[in-house]
Design an enzyme around this catalytic site. Structure first.
Site, PDB file in Angstrom:
ATOM      1  N   HIS A 122      -5.241 -20.079 -77.397  1.00 28.79           N
ATOM      2  CA  HIS A 122      -4.540 -19.262 -78.384  1.00 28.79           C
ATOM      3  C   HIS A 122      -3.594 -18.273 -77.695  1.00 28.79           C
ATOM      4  O   HIS A 122      -2.449 -18.095 -78.131  1.00 28.79           O
ATOM      5  CB  HIS A 122      -5.538 -18.500 -79.257  1.00 28.79           C
ATOM      6  CG  HIS A 122      -6.175 -19.333 -80.323  1.00 28.79           C
ATOM      7  ND1 HIS A 122      -7.136 -20.282 -80.050  1.00 28.79           N
ATOM      8  CD2 HIS A 122      -5.989 -19.342 -81.680  1.00 28.79           C
ATOM      9  CE1 HIS A 122      -7.518 -20.851 -81.187  1.00 28.79           C
ATOM     10  NE2 HIS A 122      -6.841 -20.310 -82.177  1.00 28.79           N
ATOM     11  N   HIS A 125     -13.893 -15.765 -76.505  1.00 33.06           N
ATOM     12  CA  HIS A 125     -13.438 -15.712 -75.120  1.00 33.06           C
ATOM     13  C   HIS A 125     -13.865 -14.408 -74.469  1.00 33.06           C
ATOM     14  O   HIS A 125     -14.110 -13.399 -75.148  1.00 33.06           O
ATOM     15  CB  HIS A 125     -11.910 -15.834 -75.034  1.00 33.06           C
ATOM     16  CG  HIS A 125     -11.399 -17.203 -75.335  1.00 33.06           C
ATOM     17  ND1 HIS A 125     -11.528 -18.262 -74.461  1.00 33.06           N
ATOM     18  CD2 HIS A 125     -10.743 -17.687 -76.424  1.00 33.06           C
ATOM     19  CE1 HIS A 125     -10.962 -19.342 -74.995  1.00 33.06           C
ATOM     20  NE2 HIS A 125     -10.498 -19.021 -76.183  1.00 33.06           N
TER      21      HIS A 125
END
Length: 407
Positions: free
Chosen positions: A146, A197
């Site tokens: 992303h 993450h």
């Protein structure tokens, strides 16, 4: 047929040599043994930071960061890019499509080479509000796709807008740069807040994104000129797409990353083949653009009403045709195949206990050491042809319908 340019043959031979060398020398394994412990250590070290950020847990923040993740996800770009083609901004659309495919390939390659875990859940709270996020959670963590995609695509979009409006006002450039930085920062923070993450993943995605964006801004005009006016474009890109399926690294354990690469690999081929054939008709620089008298908003909405159902129909038809033709061709050539999802009747062709071991792995061995593998996963070919057909319809079939309908 014109002879293949020397650089094209050199590029394809270079990829083949890389496939051979990396397989025999086990380059993936060597890099993984070097990088995985270091990244995994930083993932563990970064967990306290994630927990501190998640102390501000609130349903509003959950919705905000989940929404932002959807806006910069691969499915969003897959839906957005056709509209960009139909808006008249053909160069921007094809460049962003190819850049997306390049980012997807490089990012997923790094993920599967390193095969580093995501933050452990629990103690980390992982928010997966959509099916797409659930699939993303099955991938490895390093680096953040992303973040990488946001840096590259928003950065390239800013470059295109500044070039398009030809503004020399530094204030506009600074404002655009600030918006891009804010978006990247929010995406990075959101990926940590959602528990997807750790900080090392975000930093890795940011660095990779900046490197890829700098590279793309250097070569994008050459790439575009080759697509619209080069020689042997479709033959070269078809061969390149095929080789990239074999050049993809084998992860420690199967993940959806290879499936995403296969899909966007097919999209890139469909776009390139379609644009190369119809550039002079539908994609040159003089085509009508949205918000002009030649293409008012109402006409663009008409394009959407015609185009979206058409490409969805082509996607279904391409998948059905591939499911019928690939097994038939494989049986004719006596190539053993199996299907892990698309064709249930083929599931019994190999032992189920080995399916996870074979899926997505050993493509080079399948090509050069045929006897060592029981079968090919036909789902890869089906997925590739399905998305290639969808992309071709976006730039060839649907614009032809627009022309017939006066849109």
């Amino acid at each position: 047929m014109e002879s293949i340019a020397l650089w094209q043959a050199g590029a394809l031979c270079g990829i083949v040599c890389w496939i051979l060398v990396s397989s025999y020398c086990n380059v993936t394994g060597a890099l993984r043994s070097l990088l995985q412990p270091w990244v995994a250590h930083h993932v563990v070290v970064g967990i306290p930071l994630i927990l501190q950020i998640q102390r501000f847990q609130h349903r509003v923040l959950d919705a905000l960061f989940s929404g932002l993740s959807c806006v910069v996800s691969v499915p969003f770009y897959t839906a957005f890019l056709p509209l960009l083609f139909w808006s008249g901004h053909g160069k921007l659309a094809r460049q962003m499509t190819l850049l997306m495919a390049f980012c997807d390939y490089m990012g997923n390659c790094v993920k599967d080479v390193v095969s580093a875990p995501r933050p452990t859940c629990p103690p980390v709270r992982r928010v997966t509000a959509t099916k797409d996020e659930e699939d993303n959670a099955m991938e490895y963590g390093f680096s953040s796709s992303h973040t990488l995609n946001t840096v590259c695509l928003s950065g390239y979009l800013l470059h295109y807008v500044l070039s398009y409006i030809q503004s020399r006002d530094a204030l506009i450039a600074y404002a655009g740069f600030a918006v891009v930085c804010l978006l990247v920062g929010l995406i990075g923070l959101g990926r940590i807040y959602l528990g997807m993450h750790s900080l090392i993943d975000i930093i890795g995605g940011l660095i990779m994104g900046l490197v890829i964006l700098a590279f793309w801004l250097t070569v994008h005009n050459y790439v575009d000129n080759f697509i619209v006016s080069g020689q042997n474009v479709t033959y070269f890109w078809t061969t390149l797409s095929f080789l990239l399926l074999f050049a993809y690294p084998t992860p420690e354990f199967p993940t959806p990353s290879f499936e995403y690469h296969t899909a966007f690999n097919g999209v890139a081929l469909g776009i390139v083949a379609g644009v190369q054939q119809t550039y002079g008709q539908f994609h040159h620089e003089a085509v009508p653009r949205i918000f002009t008298p030649q293409l008012p908003l109402l006409a663009f909405l008409g394009r959407m009403l015609v185009g979206i159902p058409t490409i969805l129909l082509v996607k279904v038809c391409s998948k059905t045709l591939a499911k019928w033709t690939l097994p038939m061709v494989s049986n004719t050539l006596s190539i053993p195949i199996r299907s892990t999802s698309y064709i249930p009747a083929l599931n019994g062709s190999v032992a189920l206990k080995k399916s996870d071991e074979i899926k997505q792995s050993g493509y080079l061995q399948k090509l050069f050491f045929y006897g060592h593998q029981q079968s090919f996963d036909v789902d890869t070919g089906i997925r590739f042809l399905q998305y290639a057909g969808l992309a071709w319809s976006v730039v060839d079939l649907v614009p032809s319908l627009f022309s017939l309908l006066g849109l």
